[in-house]
Design an enzyme around this catalytic site. Structure first.
Site, PDB file in Angstrom:
ATOM      1  N   ARG A   1       0.787  -1.245   0.000  1.00 38.22           N
ATOM      2  CA  ARG A   1       0.000   0.000   0.000  1.00 38.22           C
ATOM      3  C   ARG A   1       0.815   1.289   0.000  1.00 38.22           C
ATOM      4  NH1 ARG A   1      -3.364  -2.153   4.917  1.00 38.22           N
ATOM      5  NH2 ARG A   1      -1.371  -3.236   5.046  1.00 38.22           N
TER       6      ARG A   1
ATOM      7  N   ASP B   1      -0.959 -14.384  -0.279  1.00 43.36           N
ATOM      8  CA  ASP B   1      -0.956 -14.216   1.173  1.00 43.36           C
ATOM      9  C   ASP B   1      -0.834 -15.582   1.840  1.00 43.36           C
ATOM     10  OD1 ASP B   1      -1.529 -11.836   3.182  1.00 43.36           O
ATOM     11  OD2 ASP B   1      -2.393 -13.665   4.023  1.00 43.36           O
TER      12      ASP B   1
ATOM     13  N   ARG C   1      -5.203  -2.406  -6.806  1.00 45.35           N
ATOM     14  CA  ARG C   1      -6.058  -3.035  -5.799  1.00 45.35           C
ATOM     15  C   ARG C   1      -7.482  -2.501  -5.917  1.00 45.35           C
ATOM     16  NH1 ARG C   1      -7.364  -1.696  -0.609  1.00 45.35           N
ATOM     17  NH2 ARG C   1      -7.429  -3.318   0.997  1.00 45.35           N
TER      18      ARG C   1
HETATM   19  O1  CP3 Z   1       5.903  -9.505   0.436  1.00 41.49           O
HETATM   20  C1  CP3 Z   1       5.199  -9.321  -0.556  1.00 41.49           C
HETATM   21  O2  CP3 Z   1       5.179  -8.231  -1.187  1.00 41.49           O
HETATM   22  C2  CP3 Z   1       4.411 -10.485  -1.115  1.00 41.49           C
HETATM   23  C3  CP3 Z   1       3.048 -10.607  -0.705  1.00 41.49           C
HETATM   24  C4  CP3 Z   1       2.730 -10.891   0.752  1.00 41.49           C
HETATM   25  C5  CP3 Z   1       1.596 -10.351   1.414  1.00 41.49           C
HETATM   26  N1  CP3 Z   1       1.478 -10.928   2.643  1.00 41.49           N
HETATM   27  C6  CP3 Z   1       0.698  -9.350   0.820  1.00 41.49           C
HETATM   28  C7  CP3 Z   1      -0.216  -8.616   1.715  1.00 41.49           C
HETATM   29  C8  CP3 Z   1       3.345 -11.761   1.665  1.00 41.49           C
HETATM   30  C9  CP3 Z   1       4.635 -12.539   1.519  1.00 41.49           C
HETATM   31  C10 CP3 Z   1       2.528 -11.780   2.842  1.00 41.49           C
HETATM   32  C11 CP3 Z   1       2.821 -12.630   3.995  1.00 41.49           C
HETATM   33  C12 CP3 Z   1       1.968 -12.546   5.178  1.00 41.49           C
HETATM   34  N2  CP3 Z   1       0.616 -12.352   5.232  1.00 41.49           N
HETATM   35  C13 CP3 Z   1       2.430 -12.764   6.479  1.00 41.49           C
HETATM   36  C14 CP3 Z   1       3.844 -13.135   6.867  1.00 41.49           C
HETATM   37  C15 CP3 Z   1       4.761 -11.985   6.835  1.00 41.49           C
HETATM   38  C16 CP3 Z   1       4.501 -10.943   7.890  1.00 41.49           C
HETATM   39  O3  CP3 Z   1       4.115  -9.830   7.505  1.00 41.49           O
HETATM   40  O4  CP3 Z   1       4.712 -11.225   9.080  1.00 41.49           O
HETATM   41  C17 CP3 Z   1       1.333 -12.635   7.334  1.00 41.49           C
HETATM   42  C18 CP3 Z   1       1.347 -12.768   8.858  1.00 41.49           C
HETATM   43  C19 CP3 Z   1       0.176 -12.390   6.540  1.00 41.49           C
HETATM   44  C20 CP3 Z   1      -1.223 -12.246   6.968  1.00 41.49           C
HETATM   45  C21 CP3 Z   1      -1.742 -10.916   6.661  1.00 41.49           C
HETATM   46  N3  CP3 Z   1      -2.023 -10.458   5.395  1.00 41.49           N
HETATM   47  C22 CP3 Z   1      -2.032  -9.875   7.564  1.00 41.49           C
HETATM   48  C23 CP3 Z   1      -1.845  -9.965   9.061  1.00 41.49           C
HETATM   49  C24 CP3 Z   1      -2.502  -8.801   6.816  1.00 41.49           C
HETATM   50  C25 CP3 Z   1      -3.039  -7.496   7.319  1.00 41.49           C
HETATM   51  C26 CP3 Z   1      -1.947  -6.612   7.820  1.00 41.49           C
HETATM   52  C27 CP3 Z   1      -1.921  -5.338   7.055  1.00 41.49           C
HETATM   53  O5  CP3 Z   1      -0.795  -4.872   6.764  1.00 41.49           O
HETATM   54  O6  CP3 Z   1      -2.998  -4.799   6.749  1.00 41.49           O
HETATM   55  C28 CP3 Z   1      -2.447  -9.155   5.448  1.00 41.49           C
HETATM   56  C29 CP3 Z   1      -2.810  -8.319   4.308  1.00 41.49           C
HETATM   57  C30 CP3 Z   1      -1.783  -8.127   3.238  1.00 41.49           C
HETATM   58  N4  CP3 Z   1      -0.989  -9.113   2.726  1.00 41.49           N
HETATM   59  C31 CP3 Z   1      -1.505  -6.922   2.540  1.00 41.49           C
HETATM   60  C32 CP3 Z   1      -0.537  -7.221   1.574  1.00 41.49           C
HETATM   61  C33 CP3 Z   1       0.048  -6.292   0.537  1.00 41.49           C
HETATM   62  C34 CP3 Z   1      -2.212  -5.595   2.747  1.00 41.49           C
HETATM   63  C35 CP3 Z   1      -3.589  -5.805   2.188  1.00 41.49           C
HETATM   64  C36 CP3 Z   1      -4.209  -4.637   1.485  1.00 41.49           C
HETATM   65  O7  CP3 Z   1      -3.839  -4.304   0.343  1.00 41.49           O
HETATM   66  O8  CP3 Z   1      -5.150  -4.115   2.090  1.00 41.49           O
END
Ligand code: CP3
Length: 343
Positions: A29, A75, A38
């Site tokens: 984001r 994700d 998105r």
């Molecule tokens: O790294 C990258 O660019 C590749 C894509 C990726 C995402 N999530 C995209 C994402 C990867 C590798 C992840 C891993 C992920 N997802 C983890 C492990 C890494 C870490 O951050 O500890 C975890 C715990 C998740 C679960 C998850 N997904 C959470 C807790 C959230 C919400 C947190 C937040 O920042 O809002 C997500 C959403 C998410 N995954 C987003 C992205 C770009 C934001 C979503 C959006 O666009 O609204």
């Protein structure tokens, strides 16, 4: 054939003059082009399951910055969804899932063989990326590690201390172990399919490994990583595996040897000097600039970036953040970090 890609050279144990670089959550984001795509997809999950648009956001940070690796846009919570959990995202709050509190909930889960029906679009995204990425860019696939995925499946959301998962582990170890095994098997199949579609490296995110203490760490963070790595190496011997047991502390020591992974990603709670003498001594490390620098920038960013590059300069190193970049980051600070690493 092109000269071997820089990330693959570092993962093979080579010490490079300039470390290759990519960034956790590099498609995210903080980038206006990500927010636009998105919006076009509708919501986050629709973006994950739309191969054309997911490939587009994966490529955006490569075009803008020329990172050495692209990480598949998806994700870690897609695996629970493929196993039958309900999954949705609450804007401004994060993920929500149906919960697992005992044998009845566990019995409703699907088997690993069933996951591909849901996850096929992800393999399509990988295929598009394998075709469209610049030839010097490495394609990284990923999955969540079993413990971290289980914490979300049990609690139905992110939790500061993973208390619901610890409670199930202690009160109903039979179901808890069965869940860890189910996720482990699904993860092996999921990562194998990503590799068959064109992923050149895979990474396991164990974001909540730090809350596992002593024997629990060995049983639920180290052992599943070892089992997954062993199975992947049997099927795809030349594909490197990166593990990220975040906040493992002293458990980072010896983690690569005990699990067979090719690289350990370090969070920024450990100093790069400590990481160099205790972890890089066993092979490639990735990390570990604090994500806050992507918000604050300036001389502090430059100083810490140079200190990390210097501390890890005597062994194989992939430059990265200690955790994901946050939405309030300034895209110009990312450029400053890259320029500093490559200066
Ligand atoms: O790294 C990258 O660019 C590749 C894509 C990726 C995402 N999530 C995209 C994402 C990867 C590798 C992840 C891993 C992920 N997802 C983890 C492990 C890494 C870490 O951050 O500890 C975890 C715990 C998740 C679960 C998850 N997904 C959470 C807790 C959230 C919400 C947190 C937040 O920042 O809002 C997500 C959403 C998410 N995954 C987003 C992205 C770009 C934001 C979503 C959006 O666009 O609204």
């Amino acid at each position: 054939m092109a000269e071997k890609k820089k990330i693959l050279r570092a993962l093979a144990g080579e010490t490079l003059d300039t470390p290759p670089i990519w960034m956790m959550r590099q498609a995210g984001r903080y980038l206006p082009e990500y927010r636009a795509t998105r919006a076009k997809a509708g919501d986050f999950l629709s973006l994950c399951y739309n191969p054309e648009l997911a490939a587009e956001v994966t490529l955006q940070p490569i075009r803008r910055y020329g990172f050495d690796a692209a990480i598949l846009f998806a994700d870690i919570l897609l695996v629970p969804q493929a196993l039958g959990a309900d999954l949705w995202f609450v804007t401004g709050e994060g993920p929500r899932l149906s919960t697992i509190s005992g044998a009845e909930d566990f019995a409703r889960l699907k088997t690993p063989g069933d996951i591909h029906a849901t996850l096929n679009p992800i393999y399509e995204t990988v295929k598009i990326l394998a075709r469209d990425l610049p030839e010097e860019t490495t394609l990284i696939g990923f999955a969540g590690a079993p413990w971290t995925v289980a914490t979300y499946m049990i609690a139905g959301r992110g939790t500061p201390d993973q208390a619901p998962a610890h409670a199930l582990k202690d009160s109903n170890p039979e179901i808890f172990d069965a869940l860890i095994n189910r996720i482990t098997e699904a993860t092996i199949d999921y990562l194998s399919a990503q590799i068959e579609a064109g992923a050149e490296v895979v990474k396991l995110f164990d974001s909540w490994a730090g809350s596992l203490k002593d024997s629990d760490f060995l049983k639920y963070a180290l052992e599943p990583t070892r089992v997954i790595t062993e199975a992947l190496k049997a099927r795809h011997p030349h594909v490197p595996v990166i593990a990220f047991p975040r906040e493992a502390g002293d458990h980072y020591i010896g983690f690569a040897k005990a699990t067979g992974v090719d690289c350990v990603a370090l969070d920024n709670s450990v100093s790069p000097e400590w990481g160099a003498s205790n972890v890089q001594s066993d092979g490639c490390v990735q990390g570990n600039l604090a994500s806050r620098h992507m918000v604050t920038g300036g001389q502090d960013l430059i100083d810490d970036t140079l200190a990390i590059r210097e501390a890890f300069s005597k062994g194989p190193h992939i430059f990265n953040l200690g955790h994901g970049i946050t939405p309030d980051a300034d895209p110009e600070n990312v450029q400053l970090m890259i320029d500093t690493v490559r200066s």
